[in-house]
Design a protein around this motif. Structure first.
Motif, PDB file in Angstrom:
ATOM      1  N   PRO A  90      62.941 -38.816 -54.291  1.00 42.58           N
ATOM      2  CA  PRO A  90      63.039 -38.784 -52.835  1.00 42.58           C
ATOM      3  C   PRO A  90      63.527 -37.421 -52.349  1.00 42.58           C
ATOM      4  O   PRO A  90      64.148 -36.663 -53.102  1.00 42.58           O
ATOM      5  N   PHE A  91      63.240 -37.113 -51.072  1.00 46.78           N
ATOM      6  CA  PHE A  91      63.628 -35.819 -50.524  1.00 46.78           C
ATOM      7  C   PHE A  91      65.155 -35.690 -50.577  1.00 46.78           C
ATOM      8  O   PHE A  91      65.871 -36.575 -50.107  1.00 46.78           O
ATOM      9  N   GLU A 192      54.148 -29.097 -35.513  1.00 43.52           N
ATOM     10  CA  GLU A 192      54.308 -29.448 -34.108  1.00 43.52           C
ATOM     11  C   GLU A 192      55.722 -29.951 -33.805  1.00 43.52           C
ATOM     12  O   GLU A 192      56.122 -30.030 -32.655  1.00 43.52           O
ATOM     13  N   LYS A 193      56.477 -30.290 -34.845  1.00 44.74           N
ATOM     14  CA  LYS A 193      57.833 -30.783 -34.661  1.00 44.74           C
ATOM     15  C   LYS A 193      58.803 -29.628 -34.403  1.00 44.74           C
ATOM     16  O   LYS A 193      58.449 -28.457 -34.501  1.00 44.74           O
ATOM     17  N   LEU A 198      63.380 -28.223 -39.950  1.00 41.14           N
ATOM     18  CA  LEU A 198      62.620 -27.994 -41.174  1.00 41.14           C
ATOM     19  C   LEU A 198      63.550 -27.743 -42.363  1.00 41.14           C
ATOM     20  O   LEU A 198      64.490 -26.955 -42.287  1.00 41.14           O
ATOM     21  N   LYS A 199      63.249 -28.443 -43.451  1.00 42.34           N
ATOM     22  CA  LYS A 199      63.944 -28.198 -44.714  1.00 42.34           C
ATOM     23  C   LYS A 199      62.894 -28.041 -45.805  1.00 42.34           C
ATOM     24  O   LYS A 199      61.860 -28.717 -45.787  1.00 42.34           O
ATOM     25  N   ILE A 200      63.173 -27.158 -46.740  1.00 40.38           N
ATOM     26  CA  ILE A 200      62.206 -26.876 -47.793  1.00 40.38           C
ATOM     27  C   ILE A 200      62.932 -26.692 -49.114  1.00 40.38           C
ATOM     28  O   ILE A 200      64.010 -26.100 -49.174  1.00 40.38           O
ATOM     29  N   PHE A 201      62.341 -27.243 -50.176  1.00 39.91           N
ATOM     30  CA  PHE A 201      62.848 -27.078 -51.529  1.00 39.91           C
ATOM     31  C   PHE A 201      61.677 -26.706 -52.428  1.00 39.91           C
ATOM     32  O   PHE A 201      60.529 -27.078 -52.161  1.00 39.91           O
ATOM     33  N   GLY A 202      61.962 -25.976 -53.482  1.00 34.36           N
ATOM     34  CA  GLY A 202      60.915 -25.546 -54.401  1.00 34.36           C
ATOM     35  C   GLY A 202      61.176 -26.016 -55.813  1.00 34.36           C
ATOM     36  O   GLY A 202      62.331 -26.172 -56.234  1.00 34.36           O
ATOM     37  N   TYR A 203      60.094 -26.243 -56.549  1.00 38.63           N
ATOM     38  CA  TYR A 203      60.207 -26.692 -57.937  1.00 38.63           C
ATOM     39  C   TYR A 203      59.108 -26.052 -58.778  1.00 38.63           C
ATOM     40  O   TYR A 203      57.961 -25.923 -58.343  1.00 38.63           O
ATOM     41  N   SER A 204      59.478 -25.636 -59.976  1.00 35.63           N
ATOM     42  CA  SER A 204      58.514 -25.103 -60.934  1.00 35.63           C
ATOM     43  C   SER A 204      58.799 -25.702 -62.295  1.00 35.63           C
ATOM     44  O   SER A 204      59.968 -25.874 -62.683  1.00 35.63           O
ATOM     45  N   TYR A 235      55.675 -26.016 -56.650  1.00 33.29           N
ATOM     46  CA  TYR A 235      55.564 -27.152 -55.742  1.00 33.29           C
ATOM     47  C   TYR A 235      56.597 -27.005 -54.622  1.00 33.29           C
ATOM     48  O   TYR A 235      57.798 -26.909 -54.879  1.00 33.29           O
ATOM     49  N   ILE A 236      56.094 -26.984 -53.392  1.00 25.98           N
ATOM     50  CA  ILE A 236      56.934 -26.816 -52.216  1.00 25.98           C
ATOM     51  C   ILE A 236      57.101 -28.176 -51.537  1.00 25.98           C
ATOM     52  O   ILE A 236      56.118 -28.787 -51.105  1.00 25.98           O
ATOM     53  N   SER A 237      58.334 -28.686 -51.455  1.00 23.43           N
ATOM     54  CA  SER A 237      58.631 -29.942 -50.766  1.00 23.43           C
ATOM     55  C   SER A 237      59.185 -29.621 -49.382  1.00 23.43           C
ATOM     56  O   SER A 237      60.168 -28.889 -49.257  1.00 23.43           O
ATOM     57  N   ILE A 238      58.535 -30.176 -48.353  1.00 20.78           N
ATOM     58  CA  ILE A 238      58.853 -29.845 -46.965  1.00 20.78           C
ATOM     59  C   ILE A 238      59.124 -31.123 -46.181  1.00 20.78           C
ATOM     60  O   ILE A 238      58.465 -32.147 -46.380  1.00 20.78           O
ATOM     61  N   SER A 239      60.079 -31.047 -45.256  1.00 21.69           N
ATOM     62  CA  SER A 239      60.343 -32.176 -44.363  1.00 21.69           C
ATOM     63  C   SER A 239      60.855 -31.662 -43.025  1.00 21.69           C
ATOM     64  O   SER A 239      61.549 -30.648 -42.958  1.00 21.69           O
ATOM     65  N   ASP A 240      60.473 -32.393 -41.967  1.00 24.30           N
ATOM     66  CA  ASP A 240      61.019 -32.109 -40.634  1.00 24.30           C
ATOM     67  C   ASP A 240      61.965 -33.222 -40.191  1.00 24.30           C
ATOM     68  O   ASP A 240      62.338 -33.310 -39.021  1.00 24.30           O
ATOM     69  N   GLY A 241      62.348 -34.077 -41.130  1.00 22.71           N
ATOM     70  CA  GLY A 241      63.242 -35.180 -40.832  1.00 22.71           C
ATOM     71  C   GLY A 241      62.542 -36.516 -40.747  1.00 22.71           C
ATOM     72  O   GLY A 241      63.168 -37.565 -40.944  1.00 22.71           O
ATOM     73  N   THR A 242      61.246 -36.500 -40.463  1.00 24.01           N
ATOM     74  CA  THR A 242      60.487 -37.753 -40.363  1.00 24.01           C
ATOM     75  C   THR A 242      59.296 -37.789 -41.313  1.00 24.01           C
ATOM     76  O   THR A 242      58.895 -38.867 -41.748  1.00 24.01           O
TER      77      THR A 242
END
Length: 393
Positions: A90-91, A192-193, A198-204, A235-242
């Protein structure tokens, strides 16, 4: 960089201890969901690993940040075969403590674990994970799970955590590549949010990486290696909260690896700089003194002794590299300074340093046996080629 990172980890977490499972219950409760049956989401079968953490304790995402380790789940297929199961994460959220940035979870999390139809029946699961507060505790335990693919179970709590897992090809976010060099990528995210959320995490799969926020929608990804050497995407994991999305990013193939002579040049420059380190510079005078003893020797003797010294250094590093390679072949996770992650090694080194400190401030003297001293003196004073190479080495 690695030395600084290690020191920060020590300051942040103090120590890493192994405990028995009865003590583990004081800090985390673990159970496999459901107790009998299976979860099914979009034609995929899952079980859940639920961790209920006590206040202040946390566990880690697949890229744990500056410290930590992600959970691993293995299923025992028979008495000898262990199969690694895909774990969905999960994020996560970011934790900053004493300058250390880690990525993970607190209080409560359910990790969806994907399984197949062939893994039906009662099975043994081996769980390996790390929990941290003032100390870090590695936990390894075995759970019995009843996987019944015919018994489909519904769970709002499982679905809630599953929806927090970033999915691919959802097209929620438009990620634009802006600039790159050997070890940095700049990313712009269009959404558009509200960009403030915005939150971003990276994984390799190939290295550790770090993500820094430049402004509301721009981020930089930093690694200590050359992006052009990567075979797998980042791999870039992105979320705007929703909404949550994972975007694979493959570095442009136009960025080729540098010529091998570039790395040889960098190695020579690095080796020259290392000569001025406090632990190396005082030794150079001893080396020069050893070489000065060869002034009356023939050119062939000097050349052969130098060659033996160089060969000894190369063979020593080849031996160290071979030991690390062998450990990795057998599945050990080794990296820079991996021995400092072992409690007993740290205890041993601490005792040795303490004893030497007492010796340096005069509490006692370490006197070598006279026979040993005479033997060393005889070796060092010998004029033979072999003994000269030992003295130089």
């Amino acid at each position: 960089f690695y030395l600084i990172k290690f020191l920060l980890i020590l300051l942040s977490y103090g120590s890493c201890q192994a405990i028995d499972l009865s003590q583990k219950e004081k800090y985390v409760e673990v159970q496999i969901l459901p107790k009998s049956g299976i979860f099914k989401v979009k034609d995929q079968l899952f079980i859940g690993v639920e961790l209920k953490l006590k206040d202040g304790w946390k566990t880690y995402w697949k890229n744990p940040g500056d410290a930590g380790e992600a959970i691993r789940v293995n299923i025992l297929e028979d008495d000898s075969k262990m199969t690694n199961l895909p774990v969905l994460f999960p994020f996560p959220k970011t934790f900053i403590e004493k300058g250390i940035t880690t990525i993970g979870y607190e209080n409560h999390v359910i990790f969806p674990v994907r399984i197949s139809n062939f893994q039906n029946g009662k099975k043994k699961l081996n769980l390996e994970y790390l929990i941290c507060k003032d100390i870090c505790i590695p936990v390894s335990e075995t759970k019995i799970v009843d996987i019944n693919v015919k018994n489909l179970v519904e769970s709002s709590e499982f679905i809630k955590n599953y929806r927090l897992v970033p999915k691919r090809d959802t097209n929620y976010f438009n990620l634009e590549f802006n600039k790159t060099n050997e070890n940095k990528i700049i990313l712009d995210i269009n959404t558009e949010k509200d960009e403030k959320n915005l939150k971003i995490f990276g994984y390799s799969e190939e290295t550790d990486l770090k993500v820094n926020k430049l402004d509301s929608s721009s981020f930089e990804i930093l690694i200590d290696e050359d992006f052009s050497d990567f075979k797998e995407p980042i791999y870039i994991s992105i979320s705007d909260g929703t909404k949550f999305e994972e975007i694979p990013f493959k570095v442009d193939s136009n960025y080729k690896s540098r010529n091998i002579f570039f790395y040889i040049l960098m190695a020579l420059i690095g080796g020259f700089i290392l000569n001025f380190m406090p632990c190396v510079l005082p030794i150079l005078s001893l080396k020069l003194y050893s070489f000065s003893k060869l002034i009356n020797q023939t050119k062939q003797t000097v050349s052969s002794n130098c060659l033996l010294t160089i060969s000894g250094i190369i063979c020593s590093f080849l031996l160290l590299a071979s030991v690390v390679i062998v450990f990795k072949i057998f599945g050990e996770s080794l990296g820079w300074g991996f021995q400092f992650q072992n409690f007993y090694y740290l205890l041993f080194i601490s005792i040795i340093i303490f004893i030497f400190s007492l010796n340096l401030i005069g509490f006692f003297e370490i006197i070598l046996p006279e026979t040993f001293v005479r033997s060393i003196d005889k070796i060092l004073s010998s004029e033979s080629k072999f003994n000269h190479s030992i003295a130089l080495f």
